[in-house]
Design a protein around this motif. Structure first.
Motif, PDB file in Angstrom:
ATOM      1  N   UNK A 149      48.550  77.522  54.347  1.00 34.43           N
ATOM      2  CA  UNK A 149      49.410  77.693  53.813  1.00 34.43           C
ATOM      3  C   UNK A 149      50.657  77.845  54.701  1.00 34.43           C
ATOM      4  N   UNK A 150      50.734  77.625  56.199  1.00 37.71           N
ATOM      5  CA  UNK A 150      51.395  78.033  56.669  1.00 37.71           C
ATOM      6  C   UNK A 150      52.709  78.585  56.420  1.00 37.71           C
ATOM      7  N   UNK A 151      52.426  79.389  55.417  1.00 36.63           N
ATOM      8  CA  UNK A 151      53.075  80.857  55.595  1.00 36.63           C
ATOM      9  C   UNK A 151      53.220  82.369  56.817  1.00 36.63           C
ATOM     10  N   UNK A 152      52.508  82.543  57.348  1.00 36.28           N
ATOM     11  CA  UNK A 152      52.165  83.416  58.632  1.00 36.28           C
ATOM     12  C   UNK A 152      51.313  82.408  59.722  1.00 36.28           C
ATOM     13  N   UNK A 153      52.581  82.992  60.865  1.00 42.39           N
ATOM     14  CA  UNK A 153      52.010  82.541  61.852  1.00 42.39           C
ATOM     15  C   UNK A 153      52.076  83.095  62.933  1.00 42.39           C
ATOM     16  N   UNK A 154      50.908  84.156  63.705  1.00 40.33           N
ATOM     17  CA  UNK A 154      50.914  85.114  65.122  1.00 40.33           C
ATOM     18  C   UNK A 154      50.596  84.602  65.907  1.00 40.33           C
ATOM     19  N   UNK A 155      49.999  85.414  66.659  1.00 40.22           N
ATOM     20  CA  UNK A 155      49.472  84.939  68.013  1.00 40.22           C
ATOM     21  C   UNK A 155      48.652  86.484  68.556  1.00 40.22           C
ATOM     22  N   UNK A 156      47.882  86.582  69.823  1.00 34.53           N
ATOM     23  CA  UNK A 156      46.982  87.371  69.893  1.00 34.53           C
ATOM     24  C   UNK A 156      48.095  88.051  71.223  1.00 34.53           C
ATOM     25  N   UNK A 157      48.102  89.275  71.385  1.00 30.97           N
ATOM     26  CA  UNK A 157      49.205  89.878  72.005  1.00 30.97           C
ATOM     27  C   UNK A 157      47.976  90.789  72.879  1.00 30.97           C
ATOM     28  N   UNK A 158      47.944  89.890  74.403  1.00 35.70           N
ATOM     29  CA  UNK A 158      47.408  90.447  75.396  1.00 35.70           C
ATOM     30  C   UNK A 158      47.531  92.552  75.905  1.00 35.70           C
ATOM     31  N   UNK A 165      52.624  88.975  64.048  1.00 38.58           N
ATOM     32  CA  UNK A 165      52.825  87.889  63.532  1.00 38.58           C
ATOM     33  C   UNK A 165      54.237  86.981  64.363  1.00 38.58           C
ATOM     34  N   UNK A 166      54.099  85.939  64.375  1.00 39.64           N
ATOM     35  CA  UNK A 166      55.541  85.550  64.551  1.00 39.64           C
ATOM     36  C   UNK A 166      56.867  85.102  63.902  1.00 39.64           C
ATOM     37  N   UNK A 167      57.523  84.295  64.717  1.00 42.02           N
ATOM     38  CA  UNK A 167      58.463  84.316  63.351  1.00 42.02           C
ATOM     39  C   UNK A 167      58.653  83.217  62.613  1.00 42.02           C
ATOM     40  N   UNK A 168      59.609  82.857  62.168  1.00 45.22           N
ATOM     41  CA  UNK A 168      59.264  81.266  61.385  1.00 45.22           C
ATOM     42  C   UNK A 168      59.159  79.688  62.249  1.00 45.22           C
ATOM     43  N   UNK A 172      56.247  75.474  63.158  1.00 44.09           N
ATOM     44  CA  UNK A 172      56.076  74.107  63.141  1.00 44.09           C
ATOM     45  C   UNK A 172      54.962  73.556  64.996  1.00 44.09           C
ATOM     46  N   UNK A 173      55.872  74.125  65.675  1.00 41.30           N
ATOM     47  CA  UNK A 173      55.367  73.917  66.459  1.00 41.30           C
ATOM     48  C   UNK A 173      53.623  74.197  66.904  1.00 41.30           C
ATOM     49  N   UNK A 174      52.934  75.539  66.510  1.00 41.57           N
ATOM     50  CA  UNK A 174      51.370  76.062  66.055  1.00 41.57           C
ATOM     51  C   UNK A 174      51.084  74.930  65.011  1.00 41.57           C
ATOM     52  N   UNK A 175      51.595  74.068  63.355  1.00 41.92           N
ATOM     53  CA  UNK A 175      50.961  73.247  63.218  1.00 41.92           C
ATOM     54  C   UNK A 175      50.776  71.937  63.659  1.00 41.92           C
ATOM     55  N   UNK A 176      51.971  71.452  64.875  1.00 40.61           N
ATOM     56  CA  UNK A 176      51.638  70.541  65.731  1.00 40.61           C
ATOM     57  C   UNK A 176      50.091  70.431  66.557  1.00 40.61           C
ATOM     58  N   UNK A 177      50.644  71.519  67.116  1.00 39.23           N
ATOM     59  CA  UNK A 177      49.279  71.522  68.045  1.00 39.23           C
ATOM     60  C   UNK A 177      48.609  71.740  68.081  1.00 39.23           C
ATOM     61  N   UNK A 178      47.803  72.111  66.231  1.00 38.40           N
ATOM     62  CA  UNK A 178      46.388  72.559  65.451  1.00 38.40           C
ATOM     63  C   UNK A 178      46.101  71.311  65.383  1.00 38.40           C
TER      64      UNK A 178
END
Length: 203
Positions: A149-158, A165-168, A172-178
């Protein structure tokens, strides 16, 4: 009436027998040389295998450690590949060449991951919850996730070795990249939060 064999015929038969014996000695000597050669090849093969097998095992150990330390993308597939190789190395019915080929193949697959963009859907364990998310891998540098649903975006912190969890603004850029990774959208300039995250990791 018995036939009489003269001295001349006896001499001819003797010479023929000597030539035959000489030919047989040469044949036996040649066969012995071939057998010695086969034995040496067998010895060399055993010596080669004795040195190659430990090296292959070290290569497999390095591969396993690398997968464990890498960003956790496709964990089931990659771990299963390593486990299959471990089982393969123990099998006596598989030749050394085939084992080595499969090991190099696994190395090549891992190497190719560094040059590809990939998106897939899987489950994610975070904060004692199981989320159904879309993962986005950029080479083996960055790994993102996003709920459908795009409400939560996050990343792997090495550095922290966990998903965060990332900021809002990252949604959008992660959705476009997917969408690009799934070939649902033509490749375009993507502004993903890479440099910002790297700086935050150092703080």
């Amino acid at each position: 009436v018995a036939e009489f064999t003269g001295p001349g015929e006896i001499l001819i038969q003797t010479r023929n027998l000597e030539r035959y014996n000489a030919q047989m000695r040469e044949l036996v000597a040649t066969q012995r040389q071939e057998l010695d050669g086969y034995q040496q090849q067998l010895t060399d093969l055993e010596q080669t295998e004795a040195s190659v097998v430990p090296q292959m095992q070290r290569m497999l150990d390095v591969l396993q450690a690398f997968v464990a330390a890498d960003i956790p993308f496709l964990p089931h597939e990659r771990n299963e590949r390593v486990e299959n190789l471990q089982e393969l190395m123990q099998r006596a019915d598989v030749g050394l060449a085939e084992k080595y080929r499969r090991l190099l193949e696994a190395y090549q697959i891992e190497s190719d991951y560094g040059y590809t963009l990939e998106a897939w859907r899987d489950s994610l364990q975070r904060d004692e919850k199981t989320l159904n998310v879309d993962f986005l891998r950029i080479g083996r540098v960055m790994l993102y996730y996003q709920t459908p649903d795009g409400h939560e975006t996050g990343w792997w912190n090495p550095q922290a070795r966990q998903f965060q969890v990332l900021e809002a603004s990252a949604r959008r850029p992660v959705t476009q990249a997917i969408a690009v990774a799934r070939q649902q959208k033509t490749a375009d300039w993507l502004e993903l939060p890479v440099k910002t995250l790297a700086l935050e990791a150092k703080q």
